[in-house]
Design an enzyme around this catalytic site. Sequence first.
Site, mmCIF file in Angstrom:
data_model
loop_
_atom_site.group_PDB
_atom_site.id
_atom_site.type_symbol
_atom_site.label_atom_id
_atom_site.label_comp_id
_atom_site.label_asym_id
_atom_site.label_seq_id
_atom_site.Cartn_x
_atom_site.Cartn_y
_atom_site.Cartn_z
ATOM 1 N N GLY A 17 -16.904 -11.829 -16.612
ATOM 2 C CA GLY A 17 -17.562 -12.351 -17.803
ATOM 3 C C GLY A 17 -17.456 -13.865 -17.796
ATOM 4 O O GLY A 17 -16.692 -14.439 -17.011
ATOM 5 N N LEU A 18 -18.205 -14.486 -18.646
ATOM 6 C CA LEU A 18 -18.168 -15.943 -18.738
ATOM 7 C C LEU A 18 -16.843 -16.419 -19.327
ATOM 8 O O LEU A 18 -16.111 -15.646 -19.956
ATOM 9 C CB LEU A 18 -19.335 -16.446 -19.588
ATOM 10 N N GLY A 20 -14.255 -17.607 -21.758
ATOM 11 C CA GLY A 20 -14.144 -17.407 -23.200
ATOM 12 C C GLY A 20 -14.661 -16.074 -23.695
ATOM 13 O O GLY A 20 -14.604 -15.791 -24.887
ATOM 14 N N SER A 21 -15.138 -15.218 -22.786
ATOM 15 C CA SER A 21 -15.709 -13.934 -23.209
ATOM 16 C C SER A 21 -14.653 -12.928 -23.649
ATOM 17 O O SER A 21 -14.969 -11.970 -24.342
ATOM 18 C CB SER A 21 -16.556 -13.336 -22.088
ATOM 19 N N LYS A 23 -12.334 -11.639 -21.213
ATOM 20 C CA LYS A 23 -11.992 -10.810 -20.061
ATOM 21 C C LYS A 23 -10.495 -10.838 -19.756
ATOM 22 O O LYS A 23 -9.917 -9.810 -19.401
ATOM 23 C CB LYS A 23 -12.813 -11.190 -18.833
ATOM 24 N N SER A 90 -16.664 -14.948 -11.441
ATOM 25 C CA SER A 90 -17.282 -14.330 -10.253
ATOM 26 C C SER A 90 -18.595 -13.613 -10.504
ATOM 27 O O SER A 90 -18.819 -12.513 -9.996
ATOM 28 C CB SER A 90 -16.290 -13.359 -9.609
#
Length: 179
Positions: A17-18, A20-21, A23, A90
């Site tokens: 995930g980006l 700050g998402s 993850k 990634s």
Amino acid sequence: MALEGESPQGWVIWITGLAGSGKTTLGRAVYEALRREISHVVYLDGDGFREIFGHSGYDRESRIEISKKRSALCAFLASQGIHVVATAISMFDEIYRLNRQNIPRYLEVYVKCEMEELIRRDQKNLYTKALKGEIQEVVGVDIAFDEPSAHVVIDNTLWGSIDEKRDRILSEIYIQGIR
């Protein structure tokens, strides 16, 4: 020799995930839950991985290079019977394909989060600075990403508690038959 019902092959839960998402928070929750019942499980976070293997650049090619190393390490650990929870940005098709081809027992989780929410959460000021042109090489701003067609998509903008999201991933391990 494996115990009855135990596979000699480990598995990998790849949470992407980006920035700050959520993850990392979700990955740690999954790891902690698994650790209570499995002794041979490890957690690999993207930032920690960078520290271990030396700082790599943040441009697209450097991100792909470090993701390939992370993938190879995860595949190796799984081949040794170790279960891995890995969290990393990634978010490139090349990495998704590599993982799917080289990790037999693999579960891909995409932690999706709307940009407005990422900016609101922006603890490291990555998005704020990137949108102002103060920094570059931020995935989702000036580096395009490939949204995965993951086994599990967790919309971290909308629904549920961390426990509900963790449990959804844990149940998917059984549904996908990797555990």
